[in-house]
Design an enzyme around this catalytic site. Structure first.
Site, PDB file in Angstrom:
ATOM      1  N   SER A 255       0.783  -1.241   0.000  1.00 41.85           N
ATOM      2  CA  SER A 255       0.000   0.000   0.000  1.00 41.85           C
ATOM      3  C   SER A 255       0.812   1.287   0.000  1.00 41.85           C
ATOM      4  CB  SER A 255      -0.957   0.015   1.200  1.00 41.85           C
ATOM      5  OG  SER A 255      -0.240   0.051   2.420  1.00 41.85           O
ATOM      6  N   LYS A 300      -5.899   4.470   8.489  1.00 43.25           N
ATOM      7  CA  LYS A 300      -4.839   5.281   7.893  1.00 43.25           C
ATOM      8  C   LYS A 300      -5.196   6.767   7.923  1.00 43.25           C
ATOM      9  CE  LYS A 300      -2.811   1.615   5.170  1.00 43.25           C
ATOM     10  NZ  LYS A 300      -2.304   1.133   3.875  1.00 43.25           N
TER      11      LYS A 300
END
EC number: 3.4.21.53
Length: 362
Positions: A255, A300
């Site tokens: 990611s 996140k």
């Protein structure tokens, strides 16, 4: 003893009993929480995250932070009290254990898989960044994995460059499988390869691998279906015209690809991409610069905002989920490609934030 006192005492004892029971009752869940963020333009562990040589680099200020998620281990036994607390907590997410560790995957297997994905994401980030800068990158199809107990074991090796299959040149990893499955199980396939050792030596010298040899492999039937296989996975290897090292330990998964790519672009470009602003983000990236979705987007966002981020580059496919609960003070920016991200950073730098493409919850 007065009835009211007795009732309160009984209630208290019942509560304590339930609490104790909850501590000892395990549930099949795991927890995700915000992890640390790392500025790809800065340092980690006392070393620059991005080290580039062989081409002029430029100082870069501001932040292009990659973001992470903490997860409980595969062997961690969550109790009922922890699960309830996690469900109620805003900054944590409780998910079924199989979501993080499917098919009984061990923590060691998950760590190994994440490490491999992280390495691949770094390679793709380098390719995408250099293509964005119009810097030529030489690519070739290689054997990435040889499966155990298959016809290719000890015949082909990871790192072998595949020039052709049955005399037909291959340009993409997918070409290999297409040519193999034209055969019936039991038939021979002829691979034209440059052995891994020779290919590695050529790459070290900055040259294209030469000197091919032919290897004949007899196909077998796949475990599922009737198609023919030889027992390899094909991938892509690259020769870069400059050295790019990404120094970051204890991080896994794909990611961070987008943020690594943007960091490389910033280092190789005069001026600042961010204009000194604090930008964080996430997203996988492929060799063509396409940005893909990731897991744990909610965590996140929280981690980025806690670190001080003002803007968050969000993969388009994650936008709806991200927009459902945006931390105060954080602006989501929708991106589908590295070019989208670069143009968004130009707007952030210039202050033209009205022109940014945001995320919608619908």
């Amino acid at each position: 003893m007065p009835r009211r006192t007795a009732t309160m005492l009984a209630s208290t004892l019942t509560f304590i009993a339930l609490l104790c029971a909850g501590v000892f009752i395990t549930v099949p869940y795991s927890e995700m929480s915000p992890g640390p963020t790392v500025n790809t333009l800065g340092e980690a562990g006392g070393e620059p995250v991005l080290q580039i040589s062989g081409r002029k680099t430029y100082p870069a200020t501001g932040h292009l932070n990659m973001t992470t998620v903490r997860v409980t281990g595969a062997d961690y036994k969550m109790n009922l009290v922890e699960a309830v607390y996690g469900w109620l907590a805003h900054d944590n997410v409780v998910v079924p254990h199989d979501t993080l560790y499917p098919d009984g995957k061990t923590e060691e297997q998950s760590t190994q898989e994440n490490a491999e994905e992280f390495t691949q994401s770094q390679e793709s980030a380098k390719v995408a960044a250099l293509k964005q800068l119009k810097v030529p990158v030489k690519s070739r199809v290689v054997v990435s994995t040889v499966l155990k107990d298959t016809p290719s074991e000890n015949r082909l090796h990871a790192g072998d460059v595949i020039r052709a299959v049955d005399g037909t040149s291959v340009k993409e990893p997918g070409d290999v499988a297409k040519l193999v499955v034209k055969h019936k199980p039991g038939e021979d396939v002829v691979f034209t390869i440059v052995p891994a050792k020779e290919a590695a030596a050529a790459e070290k010298a900055g040259k294209e691998p030469e000197g091919t040899e032919k290897v004949t492999i007899t196909t077998v039937k796949a475990d599922k279906g009737d198609r023919a296989i030889v027992g390899i996975h094909a991938g892509t290897d690259h020769t870069f015209p400059l050295a790019i090292n990404i120094n970051l330990a204890d991080v896994g998964g794909p990611s961070a690809g987008l943020m690594f790519a943007l960091g490389i672009v910033d280092k190789l470009t005069p001026g600042d991409l961010t204009g000194g602003k604090f930008v964080a983000g996430t997203g996988t990236i492929d060799d063509q610069g396409k940005v893909g979705p990731i897991g744990g987007i909610e965590m996140k966002l929280v981690g980025a905002r806690n670190a001080g981020a003002e803007y968050f580059l969000t993969p388009g496919e994650n936008c709806a989920t991200a927009a459902s609960d945006i931390p105060d003070g954080l602006t989501l920016v929708k991106v589908n490609t590295i070019d989208d991200a670069a143009k968004s950073l130009e707007k952030i730098k210039s202050g033209d934030t009205a022109g940014l493409v945001g995320c919608s919850a619908s």
